[in-house]
Motif scaffolding. Structure first.
Motif, short mmCIF file in Angstrom:
data_model
loop_
_atom_site.label_atom_id
_atom_site.label_comp_id
_atom_site.label_asym_id
_atom_site.label_seq_id
_atom_site.Cartn_x
_atom_site.Cartn_y
_atom_site.Cartn_z
N ASP B 112 -11.96 -4.15 -4.02
CA ASP B 112 -12.23 -5.58 -4.10
C ASP B 112 -11.01 -6.40 -4.52
O ASP B 112 -11.09 -7.61 -4.66
CB ASP B 112 -13.35 -5.85 -5.13
CG ASP B 112 -14.60 -5.08 -4.78
OD1 ASP B 112 -14.83 -4.89 -3.57
OD2 ASP B 112 -15.33 -4.65 -5.69
N GLU B 113 -9.89 -5.72 -4.78
CA GLU B 113 -8.69 -6.45 -5.18
C GLU B 113 -7.54 -5.98 -4.29
O GLU B 113 -7.59 -4.89 -3.71
CB GLU B 113 -8.35 -6.15 -6.65
CG GLU B 113 -9.22 -6.87 -7.66
CD GLU B 113 -8.86 -8.33 -7.81
OE1 GLU B 113 -7.68 -8.69 -7.57
OE2 GLU B 113 -9.77 -9.13 -8.15
N PHE B 114 -6.48 -6.80 -4.24
CA PHE B 114 -5.31 -6.41 -3.45
C PHE B 114 -4.44 -5.44 -4.25
O PHE B 114 -4.40 -5.51 -5.47
CB PHE B 114 -4.49 -7.65 -3.11
CG PHE B 114 -5.22 -8.61 -2.23
CD1 PHE B 114 -5.36 -8.34 -0.87
CD2 PHE B 114 -5.77 -9.77 -2.74
CE1 PHE B 114 -6.04 -9.23 -0.05
CE2 PHE B 114 -6.45 -10.65 -1.93
CZ PHE B 114 -6.59 -10.39 -0.58
N PRO B 115 -3.72 -4.57 -3.58
CA PRO B 115 -2.76 -3.73 -4.30
C PRO B 115 -1.59 -4.59 -4.78
O PRO B 115 -1.30 -5.62 -4.16
CB PRO B 115 -2.31 -2.70 -3.28
CG PRO B 115 -2.60 -3.31 -1.96
CD PRO B 115 -3.76 -4.25 -2.14
N PHE B 160 7.67 -4.50 1.23
CA PHE B 160 7.00 -5.42 2.16
C PHE B 160 7.05 -6.85 1.66
O PHE B 160 7.19 -7.78 2.44
CB PHE B 160 5.54 -4.97 2.36
CG PHE B 160 5.39 -3.74 3.22
CD1 PHE B 160 5.88 -2.52 2.80
CD2 PHE B 160 4.79 -3.82 4.47
CE1 PHE B 160 5.77 -1.39 3.60
CE2 PHE B 160 4.67 -2.69 5.27
CZ PHE B 160 5.16 -1.47 4.84
N ALA B 161 6.96 -7.02 0.37
CA ALA B 161 6.89 -8.37 -0.19
C ALA B 161 8.22 -9.11 -0.06
O ALA B 161 8.27 -10.33 -0.18
CB ALA B 161 6.47 -8.31 -1.65
N GLN B 162 9.31 -8.36 0.16
CA GLN B 162 10.61 -9.03 0.19
C GLN B 162 11.09 -9.33 1.59
O GLN B 162 12.20 -9.81 1.78
CB GLN B 162 11.63 -8.15 -0.55
CG GLN B 162 11.45 -8.22 -2.05
CD GLN B 162 12.27 -7.20 -2.77
OE1 GLN B 162 13.09 -6.50 -2.17
NE2 GLN B 162 12.04 -7.07 -4.06
N GLU B 182 1.59 -8.08 0.32
CA GLU B 182 0.55 -7.11 -0.04
C GLU B 182 -0.85 -7.75 -0.01
O GLU B 182 -1.85 -7.05 0.07
CB GLU B 182 0.84 -6.47 -1.40
CG GLU B 182 0.74 -7.38 -2.60
CD GLU B 182 2.02 -8.12 -2.89
OE1 GLU B 182 2.98 -7.98 -2.09
OE2 GLU B 182 2.09 -8.85 -3.90
N LYS B 183 -0.88 -9.10 -0.07
CA LYS B 183 -2.18 -9.76 0.03
C LYS B 183 -2.47 -10.14 1.48
O LYS B 183 -3.58 -9.94 1.97
CB LYS B 183 -2.21 -11.00 -0.87
CG LYS B 183 -2.20 -10.60 -2.33
CD LYS B 183 -2.47 -11.74 -3.26
CE LYS B 183 -2.49 -11.23 -4.68
NZ LYS B 183 -2.15 -12.25 -5.66
N VAL B 221 3.78 4.01 0.02
CA VAL B 221 2.94 3.89 -1.18
C VAL B 221 2.26 2.53 -1.19
O VAL B 221 2.93 1.49 -1.14
CB VAL B 221 3.76 4.06 -2.47
CG1 VAL B 221 2.82 4.19 -3.66
CG2 VAL B 221 4.68 5.26 -2.39
N SER B 222 0.94 2.57 -1.23
CA SER B 222 0.20 1.36 -1.51
C SER B 222 -0.21 1.48 -2.97
O SER B 222 -1.06 2.29 -3.32
CB SER B 222 -1.03 1.28 -0.60
OG SER B 222 -1.95 0.37 -1.14
N TYR B 223 0.46 0.73 -3.85
CA TYR B 223 0.27 0.91 -5.29
C TYR B 223 -1.11 0.43 -5.71
O TYR B 223 -1.66 -0.51 -5.13
CB TYR B 223 1.34 0.17 -6.06
CG TYR B 223 2.70 0.78 -5.88
CD1 TYR B 223 3.12 1.82 -6.70
CD2 TYR B 223 3.55 0.35 -4.88
CE1 TYR B 223 4.36 2.41 -6.52
CE2 TYR B 223 4.79 0.93 -4.70
CZ TYR B 223 5.19 1.97 -5.52
OH TYR B 223 6.40 2.55 -5.33
N GLY B 224 -1.63 1.08 -6.74
CA GLY B 224 -2.97 0.72 -7.21
C GLY B 224 -2.92 -0.12 -8.46
O GLY B 224 -1.89 -0.28 -9.11
#
Lengths: 382, 453
Positions: B112-115, B160-162, B182-183, B221-224
């Motif tokens: 239910d939340e984004f990594p 990915f975010a950069q 990531e969102k 890696v998709s961080y948790g």
């Protein structure tokens, strides 16, 4: 008949005069005892501070720092001088060495360690520790004594309040539990007594978590809200609001064990023969409690409170840090962070003073409440 | 043996003592097992290891069990290692030297939340011509998003975010300005605002290799937001390491310090009482001086100026407590014991002074000492933690106190990372309560006067 009345008169007079004499003697003994304690405590402070100075200087570590600073300062001031830069290399080093030697002599670094340590001792005892290396007081002064004296009141306010509450609360509750021995509350306190194994700062973390983090009722730390309120009443209210959590933390870390100890103590004393005797005489409970239980245990209560205070004082360093309380404990923490030697040393000395002051005050109260001191018998057998 | 069983029978009457004993046994078991499972050098390597060692762990993640208490299902860490054969791989030989390896990492995202972060680590092996990577992101509703392309070096990472191009693409996709990758990648386009879309995602990574021996190892890696049984700290370290290793350290410090200080203080009190005279007077005066030397400040000074080694601190604690105030209590007891007839008997048969002190005086009060030692243990466990909180913990060893200090200095309470402080605090509390409860019961058993109170 009249002769007998006269005799009686003389008798009461002699009793009065002898009681007056006894009282003046008691005061004399009290003064003697207290001044003796002051002298003894002063010597212990001197020895204690000297040990502190020795530790701080062991291996000349502090002196090395000082020498390094002098050399750096001299080299810096010399390099800023344009005429100096034109001089040849060996000439320059010679001048620097000379200036360093002068500065070292000025700070007394050329003297043997014993002489220096004695000078440090007198300086430390008078808090004449010169300038800090990095910290400044809020008013901008770098004089160590200013920095410390500025912060002392906030520490005293917090711990004075916390300890007074602790003392009276635990005394009152201890006494009332000893009366209601075996009741639910008695068992509750008994069960909660082991919680005093944790220090105040530890409970502080939980309290901040609950009341500041989750409920957002009370501030996370600090002494007054920023900016400080102008109105003295608002200021006091803000101070009280900020004091709730640290005082609660101190109480939580000590109160149950203290209540338990005193309750047990009163119970033991309440089973003494003379208390049984008083009960047999049919004296009211209140009188028995005040005259036969509380009165003889008072010296012990005072001593045990002194010991408690000593542990609380040292625990203050971390409690203030956790609550961001601008007292000497937090100052200590900051000084450690930047290796500010004079401030660390001065702080240790202040703690030694605070401890000895505590010991002295309680000694004095002890002398007031312990009949052995006044009567002057067996005062050594403590 | 009989005395032992009857003692345990007595102890059983105190439920708190039983609980305390269970806690102590548990802690001691952990203290024994941990050094066997994670050897000392390994623990130090893991604790002191930098970001490289822990790069596949999320930063400041809550422990996994936190999900049981939250309404929202927080994402766990998802890792693909191409070296270990995770995901599908198809290799196409395009020409003599050039081939394409197409990796497909497929994973379920029921959260239910984004990594908090998405990273692709790529370690390329090549001699002259650098390989090339192109990524495509496939959402459960069948959309295809070009996720980025880059030329990997021997050890490179793609955050990915950069990637600004990816961000622009995602802004168009979601219609939200400045949406982080990531969102944006997990966003459900049919819902207002940012809402994660649940289902099966695919990351297709096409690596073009221009040399025969060239090769690329990929790690995605998709961080948790939750990780491991203990969570992670600000340097991505698994908190399990310091929590486990803190146990033997705390136990060793607490027990050694408690036994050390009690035994030395008691011996000195006994010697003082037996020999009397100037020796006794000196001991008394030293005790008074010692009471005024603040223990914690001295430890702080030594920690700042010399060394922060935990064993030096231990030695110092014992040294400074030798003339502790408890000497006065022991003295009072010894003064009574000294007058007992059996001591006279020992003297009459010609026992030496030392023999009387160590074989007759001290054994007599040993039963009184045991509760004292047990109740002292928590004091020293907390002392170690206090020093660590002040930043004077052992520089190498992972301890509970250091976790609290890290957490506190990173503003864990303020930022809401409560697990970070609560876990070590709970362990400290357990150790403290365990020993204190047993100590209390022992005190009642050994001091019959307290028993009926």
């Amino acid at each position: 008949m009249s002769q007998e009345a006269l005799k009686l008169n003389i008798d009461t007079e002699s009793i009065e005069s002898s009681s007056r004499k006894a009282r003046s003697q008691a005061v004399l003994r009290l003064v003697k005892y207290t001044s003796g304690r002051i002298v003894a405590l002063f010597f212990t402070v001197v020895v204690g501070v000297y040990i502190t100075v020795l530790i701080a200087n062991m291996g000349g570590y502090v002196d090395d720092i000082r020498r390094g600073q002098i050399r750096e300062g001299v080299a810096l001031s010399a390099s800023l001088d344009p005429t100096f830069r034109q001089l040849p290399e060996d000439e320059r080093t010679k001048i620097i060495e000379e200036r360093v030697a002068i500065q070292e002599a000025r700070f007394g670094l050329d003297q043997p360690f014993v002489v220096r340590s004695l000078r440090y001792l007198t300086n430390a005892l008078t808090l004449n520790l010169g300038f800090s290396e990095g910290l400044t007081s809020d008013s901008g002064s770098r004089l160590v004594s200013n920095i410390i004296l500025e912060r002392l009141p906030s520490t005293l306010v917090l711990f004075g309040t916390a300890n007074l509450i602790l003392f009276f609360l635990s005394l009152f509750l201890g006494l009332s539990l000893s009366r209601r021995y075996g009741s639910f509350f008695d068992k509750l306190v008994l069960g909660l007594a082991p919680t005093s194994a944790a220090p105040g700062w530890f409970y502080g973390l939980f309290l901040i978590l609950i009341f500041s983090g989750l409920l957002q009722l009370l501030p996370f730390g600090g002494m007054v809200s920023a900016p400080p309120p102008e109105n003295p009443i608002d200021y006091a209210l803000s101070l009280m609001e900020h004091m709730i959590l640290p005082v609660m933390a101190t109480l939580l870390s000590a109160v149950f064990l203290t209540i338990y100890n005193w309750r047990t103590f009163f119970l033991i004393y309440a089973s003494e023969d003379y208390v049984e005797m008083a009960k047999a005489k049919g004296l009211p409970d209140r009188m028995i409690e005040q005259r036969y239980v509380l009165r003889p245990t008072l010296p012990n209560i005072v001593t045990s409170f002194a010991l408690l205070l000593i542990t609380l004082w040292t625990g203050a360093i971390i409690l203030e840090t956790v609550f961001n309380w601008p007292g000497i404990g937090q100052l200590y923490f900051r000084a450690i962070g930047i290796y500010d030697t004079p401030v660390i040393l001065a702080n240790t000395v202040v703690y030694a003073y605070l401890l000895s002051l505590t010991v002295f005050l309680l000694d004095f109260i002890y002398a007031l409440v312990d009949p052995r001191v006044r009567v002057g018998e067996g005062s050594k057998g403590r | 043996m009989k005395a032992f069983t009857s003692f345990f029978k007595q102890l059983r009457q105190y439920p708190s003592a039983v609980v305390g004993l269970i806690i102590i046994t548990l802690l001691l078991t952990v203290s024994v097992i941990t050094p066997i499972m994670i050897p000392y050098s390994e623990a130090i390597r893991l604790w002191r290891g930098g970001e490289d060692l822990w790069k596949e762990n999320p930063r400041n993640a809550w422990p996994v069990w936190y999900n049981w208490f939250t309404a929202k299902d927080l994402p766990a860490t998802i890792v693909f290692h191409s070296v270990d054969g995770d995901g599908d791989v198809v290799v196409n030989q395009l020409s003599a030297d050039t081939r394409e390896a197409l990796y497909t990492f497929e994973f379920d995202f029921p959260y239910d939340e984004f990594p908090p972060e998405l990273i692709l680590f790529a370690n390329a092996a090549y001699s002259v011509k650098q390989p090339h990577i192109e990524m495509t992101w496939l959402t459960p509703d069948g959309r295809e998003i070009r996720a980025g392309e880059f030329a990997p070096g021997p050890s490179s990472s793609f955050r990915f975010a950069q990637d600004s191009r990816l961000q622009r693409r995602l802004e168009r996709e979601t219609g939200i300005d400045g949406v982080p990758a990531e969102k944006g990648l997990f966003d459900d386009p049919n819902q207002e605002g940012l809402q994660p879309l649940n289902g099966t995602y695919q990351l297709k990574i096409s690596t073009l290799l221009f040399e025969e021996d060239s090769n690329v190892d990929l790690t995605f890696v998709s961080y948790g937001l939750v990780h491991g049984m203990a969570g992670t700290d600000h340097r991505r370290r698994d908190l399990m390491i310091p929590l486990l290793w803190g146990t033997p350290i705390a136990m060793a410090f607490g027990l050694l310090a408690a036994v050390g200080t009690t035994i030395t203080t008691m011996s000195i009190a006994a010697i003082g009482v037996w020999y009397g005279g100037w020796l006794d007077a000196t001991i008394q005066r030293l005790t008074e001086v010692n009471a005024i030397i603040p223990l914690l400040p001295i430890l702080i000074m030594v920690g700042t100026f010399y060394s922060r080694s935990i064993w030096l601190m231990l030695g110092l604690v014992v040294l400074l407590s030798i003339f502790g105030l408890s000497i006065k209590n022991y003295r009072a007891i010894f003064l009574q014991v000294r007058e007992l007839p059996y001591i006279d008997a020992a003297r009459s048969y010609g026992a030496s002074n030392m023999r009387i002190v160590f074989r007759y005086l001290i054994p007599r009060i040993l039963p009184l000492i045991i509760p004292q030692i047990v109740t002292l243990v928590p004091t020293f466990v907390f002392l170690e933690a206090s020093l660590a909180v002040l930043g004077l913990g052992d520089p190498i060893l992972p301890t509970w106190g250091k976790v609290i200090q890290d957490a506190y200095s990173q503003g864990a309470l303020f930022n809401g990372f409560y697990y970070w402080i609560l876990e070590p605090a709970m362990l400290l509390m357990m150790a403290g309560l365990g020993f204190a409860m047993v100590g209390f019961a022992l005190d009642r058993i050994f001091n019959p006067r307290l028993r009926e109170l």
